[in-house]
Structure formats: C-alpha cells, structure tokens
Design an enzyme around this catalytic site. Structure first.
Site, PDB file in Angstrom:
ATOM      1  N   THR A  44       0.818  -1.220   0.000  1.00 30.53           N
ATOM      2  CA  THR A  44       0.000   0.000   0.000  1.00 30.53           C
ATOM      3  C   THR A  44       0.843   1.258   0.000  1.00 30.53           C
ATOM      4  OG1 THR A  44      -1.829  -1.132   1.051  1.00 30.53           O
ATOM      5  CG2 THR A  44      -1.732   1.233   1.388  1.00 30.53           C
ATOM      6  N   TYR A  58      -8.281   0.115  -3.485  1.00 26.00           N
ATOM      7  CA  TYR A  58      -7.261   0.771  -4.320  1.00 26.00           C
ATOM      8  C   TYR A  58      -6.324  -0.310  -4.865  1.00 26.00           C
ATOM      9  CZ  TYR A  58      -4.855  -0.131   0.003  1.00 26.00           C
ATOM     10  OH  TYR A  58      -4.349  -0.771   1.100  1.00 26.00           O
ATOM     11  N   THR A 124       1.664  -4.297   4.367  1.00 30.05           N
ATOM     12  CA  THR A 124       1.634  -4.565   5.810  1.00 30.05           C
ATOM     13  C   THR A 124       1.107  -5.955   6.161  1.00 30.05           C
ATOM     14  OG1 THR A 124      -0.563  -3.577   5.981  1.00 30.05           O
ATOM     15  CG2 THR A 124       1.324  -2.123   6.400  1.00 30.05           C
ATOM     16  N   ASP A 125       0.384  -6.594   5.217  1.00 33.14           N
ATOM     17  CA  ASP A 125      -0.306  -7.839   5.581  1.00 33.14           C
ATOM     18  C   ASP A 125       0.645  -8.933   6.065  1.00 33.14           C
ATOM     19  OD1 ASP A 125      -2.638  -6.583   5.002  1.00 33.14           O
ATOM     20  OD2 ASP A 125      -3.079  -7.691   3.163  1.00 33.14           O
ATOM     21  N   LYS A 197       0.531  -7.321  13.161  1.00 39.11           N
ATOM     22  CA  LYS A 197      -0.533  -6.449  12.636  1.00 39.11           C
ATOM     23  C   LYS A 197      -1.826  -6.788  13.357  1.00 39.11           C
ATOM     24  CE  LYS A 197      -2.787  -4.843   8.447  1.00 39.11           C
ATOM     25  NZ  LYS A 197      -2.830  -4.775   6.983  1.00 39.11           N
ATOM     26  N   GLU A 318      -0.933 -27.375  28.852  1.00 32.53           N
ATOM     27  CA  GLU A 318      -2.219 -27.982  28.470  1.00 32.53           C
ATOM     28  C   GLU A 318      -2.037 -29.395  27.913  1.00 32.53           C
ATOM     29  OE1 GLU A 318      -5.391 -27.005  28.483  1.00 32.53           O
ATOM     30  OE2 GLU A 318      -5.107 -25.046  29.398  1.00 32.53           O
TER      31      GLU A 318
HETATM   32  C1  SIN Z   1      -1.030  -3.050   2.950  1.00 27.93           C
HETATM   33  O1  SIN Z   1       0.047  -2.803   2.445  1.00 27.93           O
HETATM   34  O2  SIN Z   1      -1.400  -2.415   3.967  1.00 27.93           O
HETATM   35  C2  SIN Z   1      -2.003  -4.061   2.422  1.00 27.93           C
HETATM   36  C3  SIN Z   1      -1.603  -4.689   1.154  1.00 27.93           C
HETATM   37  C4  SIN Z   1      -0.352  -5.490   1.264  1.00 27.93           C
HETATM   38  O3  SIN Z   1      -0.064  -6.065   2.305  1.00 27.93           O
HETATM   39  O4  SIN Z   1       0.367  -5.534   0.245  1.00 27.93           O
END
Ligand code: SIN
Length: 361
Positions: A44, A58, A124-125, A197, A318
């Site tokens: 992103t 997007y 971020t994923d 995340k 456990e």
């Molecule tokens: C992001 O960058 O926040 C989502 C898409 C990705 O992980 O490439």
C-alpha cells in the site's frame, strides 16, 4: 569592535579550519550523511487510487521506488538514499523464495563499507513475517527497518510518507545498530519478533501485544526505551548460505470441534511440520491431539502456538509435549512460529534442540 572580530576569527579557526585541516591531514572524511538503501517490494505504501478519499479497493504495488522516494524530498536531508525495486507485489503474495531474495540482497549491501543501513518497504499484511525472517538470518549489526502504510499514497492524510521518513531516520540512527530487524509504523519502533498487525484498517495497526514498543520517532529523532527481548541476527545459528529451499510447514487453526481432517491432509501433502494455532494456552481437542500425535510419530514436527494473539504457550502445560514429541511456541504467534520452525529444520532434526530454539529466538 576589534576584540569581537578577534573572537570571531578564533572561533571560526577552532570550529571550521581546525577540523578541515585535521580531516585532510589525517585522512578523515568530512562528516557524511548515513548511506541508506531503500529496497522496495510493493504494498500500500506504493499503492494508488483514482480519488483521494478512497482507502479501500485501491491498487497496491503500482508506484515504482523512484516515485515513492521522490514524494518525500526531506529524506535527502537525513541520508544519502539509494533506491532499488526488488519485487512489486501486494504482500499476500510474499513467499519464502522472495524472503530469500530480499535477505541475500540485504546481506550483500550490508557487507559493504559504504552502506550504513537498509529500509525495506512492504505491504503490511505479511510485513511482520519478512521482518522476523530477516531478524533470524541476517548476519550484520547494521540497522534494517521494515515499513509500510495503511493508506495508499494518493489518499487524504496518507501515512506512507511520514512512515518512510521515520524508517530512514531509524535506519540512520546510531541507536538502532545491533537492535535486530525493526518495524517502523505510525511514529513507533517495534522489534521484528514482537510486533504483529492487529487491525485491518487502522494506521495504529502494528503493536507488540506482550512486550510493547521499543520506542518512538518524533521530528526525525529516535527515542529507544529498551532492546529486543530475544537473540537475533548475528546471534542465531541460521545462515542463508546453508539454505537451498525452506521446508514446507503448514499452519492449521484450532476451534471448538476441530477434528482430524486438516492434520491428515497436511501429512498426506508431505509437510515437514505443522504449526497448530490452538485455542487458549495451546489446548487441543482429543481428536486433533491424536491426529497430531500420529503425525509426530511419522516424523512431522508439531508446534503448538495459540490463536489468542498474545501470551505464551507453556511447554507441558495444556498438553504433555514430552510424551507426544511436540514443541511449544512460547509467545511466538503462529505465522512467526512457522518461520522459526522452517529455519530450525535447516539446522537440526532434533525436536529437543528445536524447543531450545523456541526458548531462545
Ligand atoms: C497493505 O500494504 O497495507 C495491504 C496490502 C499489502 O499487504 O500488500
């Protein structure tokens, strides 16, 4: 007047001419800006939408690294930047082969005298996974910082530019040498092992749930309050040169009523290991436990992690791990437990040694 003029001449001599003469005479280079390589992989932070108010739907990974860097001209004030496009993907398409490519490129750059640190831009994923992989494999004390954005570059109040500026400031700071791989988002510095995340949309998505952040960046200045909790980089037994291909490890998810089908399918598919994202403190329903025990007997390595998002899975808590040959993930989340298991299997096939790795890295 004369006295003031004399004072100015003396001060200029001491602070300008003496250092200049010294640097020429003794071969010291004049103070240079840190040299930071920005390796771009998409996400992103390189995303764009047709209108500024669009923050979902997007297109990620469309802007080339040159454009991403050019959008933050202030970077040039704090570092000499060299940009490189390694891949251009949305991070759900990141995979172990690309981790290896990124890691090898980092190792090459970090070995050079003229490189002071690296920033990696990523979606971020799966950013935390790349960060932890590098945290375990890179053999350098130079800073490596991962950064992304939650809003595309075209958005109103896009977060990518400041995140990138902060990431470069972090990689350029002498404070971050030897601190392992770091993740910088939303003015905050986190350790690769500890961060995850936590939100699908918030700019405050990266958090270290058990241990908290390492520090903050404000006006380009890094403030660190502690170091990472576990050994990393130069202090691990995992070397890129020993890795041809990473073993196949599946993550399976536990839930009320989870049975044997997923475990049996994974074993049939020939996995080397299973990370079970179990309930609570790694608890397993009887059916899943029996299937995992059978898998372990066949030589498949089984790691018990937790789906809860924080807290540790205690060995022999456990489940009797000693009796079943399982490994407890401590407080590594399932996606990071998978990475440690993959790397562990490049160094040993002994479940007891692998448990020590989980207790150490
Ligand atoms: C992001 O960058 O926040 C989502 C898409 C990705 O992980 O490439």
């Amino acid at each position: 007047m004369n006295a003031i003029f004399r004072k100015i001449v003396v001060i200029a001599f001491l602070f300008i001419f003496v250092p200049l003469f010294a640097s020429t005479l003794w071969g010291f280079p004049p103070a240079a800006k840190p040299r930071i390589s920005v390796l771009a992989t998409g996400g992103t932070i390189a995303g764009a939408a047709p209108v500024a108010t669009q923050t979902i739907g997007y297109q990620a990974a469309v802007l080339p690294v040159g454009e991403v860097l050019a959008s933050v001209p202030d970077l040039g004030r704090i570092a000499d930047i060299h940009g490189e496009q390694v891949v251009q993907i949305a991070s759900e398409n990141m995979n172990p082969d690309i981790w290896m490519r990124i890691a090898r490129r980092c190792e090459d750059l970090l070995s050079r005298d003229n490189a002071d640190g690296i920033v990696i831009t990523q979606g971020t994923d799966t950013l935390e996974e790349t960060a932890y992989f590098l945290n375990l494999t890179l053999k350098s004390r130079k800073p490596v910082v991962l950064v992304g954005a939650m809003r595309p570059a075209t958005a109103l109040s896009a977060d990518g530019s400041l995140n990138l500026y902060n990431a470069v400031a972090t990689a350029a700071s002498p404070l971050t040498r030897g601190q392992g791989v770091l993740v910088v988002m939303n003015d905050t510095v986190n350790a690769a092992r500890e961060v995850t995340k936590t939100s699908t949309f918030s700019v405050e998505t990266f958090r270290s749930p058990d241990l908290g952040a390492l520090g903050y960046i404000k006006s380009g200045r890094v403030h660190l309050y502690r170091g990472p909790s576990r050994r990393h980089t130069t202090d691990t037994p995992f070397y890129l040169k020993n890795i041809e291909k990473l073993p196949k490890i599946e993550i399976l998810y536990g839930y009320a009523g989870s049975g044997t089908a997923a475990v049996e399918a994974a074993v049939k598919a020939g996995v080397a290991g299973i990370v079970y994202a179990a309930t609570g403190n790694g608890s397993l329903p009887e059916a899943a436990k029996a299937a995992l025990a059978a898998a372990s007997k066949k030589g498949v390595f089984v790691v018990r992690s937790s789906r809860t998002g924080s807290g540790m899975v205690a060995r022999n808590g456990e489940v009797n791990d000693d009796a079943l040959g399982f490994i407890a993930a401590d407080n590594l989340n399932p996606q990071k437990a998978r990475i440690l298991l993959m790397l562990a299997l490049t160094a040993t096939q002994d479940a007891k040694v692998i448990q020590q790795y989980f207790d150490t890295y």
